[in-house]
Scaffold this motif. Structure first.
Motif, PDB file in Angstrom:
ATOM      1  N   ARG A  93       0.833  -1.213   0.000  1.00 14.38           N
ATOM      2  CA  ARG A  93       0.000   0.000   0.000  1.00 14.38           C
ATOM      3  C   ARG A  93       0.863   1.256   0.000  1.00 14.38           C
ATOM      4  O   ARG A  93       0.537   2.237  -0.681  1.00 14.38           O
ATOM      5  CB  ARG A  93      -0.921   0.006   1.217  1.00 14.38           C
ATOM      6  CG  ARG A  93      -2.082  -0.930   1.068  1.00 14.38           C
ATOM      7  CD  ARG A  93      -3.017  -0.825   2.249  1.00 14.38           C
ATOM      8  NE  ARG A  93      -4.109  -1.756   2.111  1.00 14.38           N
ATOM      9  CZ  ARG A  93      -4.987  -2.020   3.053  1.00 14.38           C
ATOM     10  NH1 ARG A  93      -4.900  -1.430   4.221  1.00 14.38           N
ATOM     11  NH2 ARG A  93      -5.967  -2.876   2.846  1.00 14.38           N
ATOM     12  N   ASN A  94       1.954   1.259   0.748  1.00 21.45           N
ATOM     13  CA  ASN A  94       2.834   2.430   0.772  1.00 21.45           C
ATOM     14  C   ASN A  94       3.470   2.671  -0.579  1.00 21.45           C
ATOM     15  O   ASN A  94       3.620   3.811  -1.015  1.00 21.45           O
ATOM     16  CB  ASN A  94       3.919   2.266   1.836  1.00 21.45           C
ATOM     17  CG  ASN A  94       3.373   2.478   3.236  1.00 21.45           C
ATOM     18  OD1 ASN A  94       2.310   3.067   3.406  1.00 21.45           O
ATOM     19  ND2 ASN A  94       4.086   1.978   4.228  1.00 21.45           N
TER      20      ASN A  94
ATOM     21  N   ASN B  90       0.870   4.216  -2.875  1.00 22.03           N
ATOM     22  CA  ASN B  90       0.538   5.600  -2.529  1.00 22.03           C
ATOM     23  C   ASN B  90       1.640   6.580  -2.915  1.00 22.03           C
ATOM     24  O   ASN B  90       1.373   7.757  -3.093  1.00 22.03           O
ATOM     25  CB  ASN B  90       0.272   5.701  -1.021  1.00 22.03           C
ATOM     26  CG  ASN B  90      -1.044   5.049  -0.637  1.00 22.03           C
ATOM     27  OD1 ASN B  90      -1.923   4.894  -1.481  1.00 22.03           O
ATOM     28  ND2 ASN B  90      -1.170   4.673   0.623  1.00 22.03           N
TER      29      ASN B  90
END
Length: 53
Positions: free
Chosen positions: A47-48, A51
């Protein structure tokens, strides 16, 4: 003789009157923590990275 903690635990569990010590609980707490924590860590990494783009 090589040190094999899982084998030792299983061999001890076969006898009657098995009473695990603190090390046994710590070992299984670490195993369960790794099984639960690894997927959570991987999902956060993915997810990081998404993003940041």
């Amino acid at each position: 003789m090589p040190h094999r903690p899982l084998t030792a635990v299983l061999a001890t569990a076969d006898t009657t009157g098995f009473h695990p010590g603190p090390a046994w609980f710590v070992f299984w707490a670490l195993v369960i923590g790794a099984v639960v924590g690894t997927p959570v860590y991987v999902v956060r990494l993915v997810r990081n990275r998404r993003n940041r783009r």
